[in-house]
Write a protein that holds these residues in place. Structure first.
Motif, PDB file in Angstrom:
ATOM      1  N   ALA A  65       0.812  -1.219   0.000  1.00  6.99           N
ATOM      2  CA  ALA A  65       0.000   0.000   0.000  1.00  6.99           C
ATOM      3  C   ALA A  65       0.844   1.267   0.000  1.00  6.99           C
ATOM      4  O   ALA A  65       0.413   2.291  -0.532  1.00  6.99           O
ATOM      5  CB  ALA A  65      -0.939   0.017   1.217  1.00  6.99           C
ATOM      6  N   THR A  66       2.022   1.218   0.598  1.00  9.74           N
ATOM      7  CA  THR A  66       2.919   2.370   0.708  1.00  9.74           C
ATOM      8  C   THR A  66       4.118   2.124  -0.195  1.00  9.74           C
ATOM      9  O   THR A  66       4.897   1.196   0.037  1.00  9.74           O
ATOM     10  CB  THR A  66       3.388   2.537   2.166  1.00  9.74           C
ATOM     11  N   TRP A  67       4.272   2.966  -1.234  1.00  9.53           N
ATOM     12  CA  TRP A  67       5.219   2.654  -2.296  1.00  9.53           C
ATOM     13  C   TRP A  67       6.369   3.662  -2.371  1.00  9.53           C
ATOM     14  O   TRP A  67       6.141   4.865  -2.388  1.00  9.53           O
ATOM     15  CB  TRP A  67       4.495   2.598  -3.640  1.00  9.53           C
ATOM     16  N   THR A  68       7.606   3.132  -2.416  1.00  5.70           N
ATOM     17  CA  THR A  68       8.805   3.923  -2.614  1.00  5.70           C
ATOM     18  C   THR A  68       9.281   3.740  -4.050  1.00  5.70           C
ATOM     19  O   THR A  68       9.426   2.604  -4.525  1.00  5.70           O
ATOM     20  CB  THR A  68       9.915   3.474  -1.646  1.00  5.70           C
ATOM     21  N   ALA A  69       9.512   4.852  -4.742  1.00  3.66           N
ATOM     22  CA  ALA A  69       9.933   4.801  -6.139  1.00  3.66           C
ATOM     23  C   ALA A  69      11.435   4.585  -6.245  1.00  3.66           C
ATOM     24  O   ALA A  69      12.220   5.197  -5.510  1.00  3.66           O
ATOM     25  CB  ALA A  69       9.546   6.089  -6.849  1.00  3.66           C
ATOM     26  N   HIS A  70      11.834   3.715  -7.175  1.00  2.61           N
ATOM     27  CA  HIS A  70      13.254   3.461  -7.446  1.00  2.61           C
ATOM     28  C   HIS A  70      13.633   3.841  -8.874  1.00  2.61           C
ATOM     29  O   HIS A  70      14.677   3.402  -9.371  1.00  2.61           O
ATOM     30  CB  HIS A  70      13.571   1.983  -7.202  1.00  2.61           C
ATOM     31  N   GLY A  71      12.802   4.640  -9.518  1.00  5.12           N
ATOM     32  CA  GLY A  71      13.101   5.046 -10.880  1.00  5.12           C
ATOM     33  C   GLY A  71      12.825   3.926 -11.875  1.00  5.12           C
ATOM     34  O   GLY A  71      12.050   3.009 -11.604  1.00  5.12           O
ATOM     35  N   HIS A  72      13.472   4.009 -13.010  1.00  2.00           N
ATOM     36  CA  HIS A  72      13.266   3.025 -14.069  1.00  2.00           C
ATOM     37  C   HIS A  72      14.257   1.875 -13.924  1.00  2.00           C
ATOM     38  O   HIS A  72      15.470   2.075 -13.981  1.00  2.00           O
ATOM     39  CB  HIS A  72      13.420   3.671 -15.439  1.00  2.00           C
ATOM     40  N   ALA A  73      13.709   0.674 -13.738  1.00  2.00           N
ATOM     41  CA  ALA A  73      14.554  -0.519 -13.732  1.00  2.00           C
ATOM     42  C   ALA A  73      15.054  -0.826 -15.136  1.00  2.00           C
ATOM     43  O   ALA A  73      16.143  -1.393 -15.313  1.00  2.00           O
ATOM     44  CB  ALA A  73      13.768  -1.708 -13.181  1.00  2.00           C
ATOM     45  N   ALA A 121      15.632  -9.479 -19.622  1.00  2.00           N
ATOM     46  CA  ALA A 121      16.633  -8.570 -19.064  1.00  2.00           C
ATOM     47  C   ALA A 121      17.060  -9.128 -17.708  1.00  2.00           C
ATOM     48  O   ALA A 121      16.289  -9.858 -17.059  1.00  2.00           O
ATOM     49  CB  ALA A 121      16.077  -7.158 -18.924  1.00  2.00           C
ATOM     50  N   VAL A 122      18.262  -8.781 -17.250  1.00  2.00           N
ATOM     51  CA  VAL A 122      18.777  -9.341 -16.001  1.00  2.00           C
ATOM     52  C   VAL A 122      19.404  -8.237 -15.149  1.00  2.00           C
ATOM     53  O   VAL A 122      19.849  -7.204 -15.655  1.00  2.00           O
ATOM     54  CB  VAL A 122      19.833 -10.444 -16.257  1.00  2.00           C
ATOM     55  N   ALA A 123      19.432  -8.506 -13.832  1.00  2.00           N
ATOM     56  CA  ALA A 123      20.036  -7.565 -12.890  1.00  2.00           C
ATOM     57  C   ALA A 123      20.500  -8.336 -11.664  1.00  2.00           C
ATOM     58  O   ALA A 123      20.064  -9.467 -11.413  1.00  2.00           O
ATOM     59  CB  ALA A 123      19.042  -6.479 -12.484  1.00  2.00           C
ATOM     60  N   GLY A 128      17.142  -3.177 -10.078  1.00  2.00           N
ATOM     61  CA  GLY A 128      17.979  -2.945 -11.251  1.00  2.00           C
ATOM     62  C   GLY A 128      19.162  -2.039 -10.940  1.00  2.00           C
ATOM     63  O   GLY A 128      19.520  -1.848  -9.781  1.00  2.00           O
ATOM     64  N   PRO A 129      19.781  -1.486 -11.985  1.00  2.00           N
ATOM     65  CA  PRO A 129      19.315  -1.461 -13.379  1.00  2.00           C
ATOM     66  C   PRO A 129      19.446  -2.824 -14.067  1.00  2.00           C
ATOM     67  O   PRO A 129      20.357  -3.591 -13.759  1.00  2.00           O
ATOM     68  CB  PRO A 129      20.241  -0.438 -14.041  1.00  2.00           C
TER      69      PRO A 129
END
Length: 318
Positions: A65-73, A121-123, A128-129
C-alpha cells in the motif's frame, strides 16, 4: 478537486491511484510483484508516453500500500531497438533464478503489435538497473500478454498468450533465460466469440495446497470482461473447465488480471488479486483494482471492498 482519486496512504482502495513517496502517481500498470526479504517489489509499465514504451518503473513496499519509487529498472533506450522510443513494452514480470539473478520477462512489440515477442533482461538487484538481453518468439510461437511462475522446486515457467493457438505454459531453462518446452496449452470454451476458441490473455498462476490455479482474461481490448480461472493438479493438465471468480457480469469489478500475489504470514496465507482498470484515453491514470482473493478447494472468489489493508507479518486482511 482531482478527477483521479488517490488512495489514502497505507490503504489499498480499489479504483483509486497509489501515490509514491515522491507524491507522484505510481505507475503500477500491467505490474509484476514479488517479495524479496521484507519488501514487496513491483515493476510496472510507465504510461507517461501513453501506449508507447515509457520505461519499466520499479517500486518497493512493506505492505502493498505504501510505495517507494526506485526510478526506471529498464529505461527507454534509443540504442536498443526493442526499447527505443515508439516501441511497445508491456507486462514486466520478474523472477529470481536459483543462482540469485533477477530475470525480467517482457511482452515486446512494434507499435502495430506485429512483433509479438518475449524479451529478457537481467540484474543483480530487484530494482535494477536491468541489462537487456534479447527478444524472441518462444519456440516460434507468437507471444503477447505474459505471466511468470516459479514452482516449489525452483522450476520457472512462462505463461504466454498465443491468440488462436491458445495460452501456453512454457518450462524455462534452469537459469530462466530460455524457453525449453511447452508444458500445456489451454483454450477458451467453444463459443460464438468472433475469434473462435483462443487463448486467454493477461495470465497469472498460483499454487495452493498442491493445486494450480490459472487465471486469464478474454480478448476484448481495453474493455473489461469476466475473467476466468481453471485448475489442475499438474501443470501438464488436464485443466478444469474455466469458471468465473468474480460475480458474473461485473467484468471482474471492471478490471483485468495482472498478477496474483501470495502473502504468507504467521497467522494466514492470503492471496491478492492485482488488476488494472484501463482508461484507454488516459493510460497514465488507469486505476489499480487490487482485492483480497479467497482460494481454496478448487475455487477462487473475489469480493469487493472499498478500502482494505493486509498485515504482511500475519497475512491477515482487514
Amino acid at each position: 478537486m482531482s478527477t483521479h482519486p488517490r488512495a489514502p496512504r497505507g490503504v489499498i482502495a480499489p479504483g483509486r491511484l497509489f501515490v509514491d513517496d515522491q507524491g507522484a502517481v505510481a505507475q503500477l500498470h500491467g505490474v509484476g510483484i514479488q517479495k524479496f526479504g521484507d519488501l514487496f517489489y513491483a515493476w510496472g509499465e510507465d504510461k507517461t508516453n501513453a501506449g508507447l514504451f515509457g520505461g519499466v518503473a520499479c517500486y518497493s513496499s512493506p505492505d502493498l500500500a505504501t510505495w517507494t519509487a526506485h526510478g526506471h529498472a529498464l529505461p527507454v533506450s534509443p540504442d536498443i531497438p526493442d526499447l527505443a522510443p515508439g516501441r511497445v513494452v508491456e507486462r514486466p514480470k520478474v523472477l529470481r533464478n536459483p543462482a540469485g539473478t533477477y530475470v525480467m520477462l517482457l511482452h515486446v512489440e512494434s507499435a502495430d503489435y506485429a512483433d509479438a515477442r518475449v524479451g529478457w533482461a537481467v540484474a543483480d538487484r530487484p530494482e535494477g538497473p536491468y541489462t537487456y538481453l534479447r527478444s524472441e518468439r518462444p519456440l516460434g510461437n507468437i507471444s503477447r500478454d505474459i505471466g511468470v511462475f516459479a514452482d516449489d522446486d525452483g522450476t520457472g515457467y512462462l505463461l504466454s498468450e498465443d491468440r488462436e493457438h491458445g495460452l501456453h505454459i512454457y518450462r524455462l531453462s534452469p537459469d530462466y533465460l530460455a524457453v525449453e518446452e511447452v508444458v500445456a496449452t489451454t483454450l477458451t470454451p467453444p463459443s460464438d466469440h468472433p475469434a473462435g476458441p483462443h487463448g486467454y490473455e493477461s495470465p497469472a498462476l498460483v499454487k495452493v495446497d498442491g493445486l494450480y490455479y490459472l487465471f486469464g482474461s478474454d480478448l476484448t481490448g481495453w474493455s473489461t470482461n469476466d475473467n476466468k480461472v481453471a485448475t489442475a493438479s499438474s501443470l501438464a493438465g488436464p485443466w478444469s473447465d474455466w469458471a468465473d471468480f468474480a460475480p458474473p457480469g461485473s467484468a471482474t469489478y471492471d478490471s483485468q488480471t495482472s498478477t496474483i500475489v501470495t502473502v504468507r504470514g504467521s497467522q494466514a496465507t492470503s492471496y491478492v488479486y492485482v488488476g488494472d482498470r484501463w482508461d484507454r484515453d488516459d493510460l497514465f491514470h488507469s486505476a489499480p483494482v487490487w482485492l483480497p482473493l479467497r482460494i481454496a478447494d478448487g475455487a477462487a472468489e473475489l469480493d469487493w471492498r472499498d478500502a482494505w489493508t493486509i498485515d504482511p507479518a500475519t497475512g491477515v486482511t482487514a
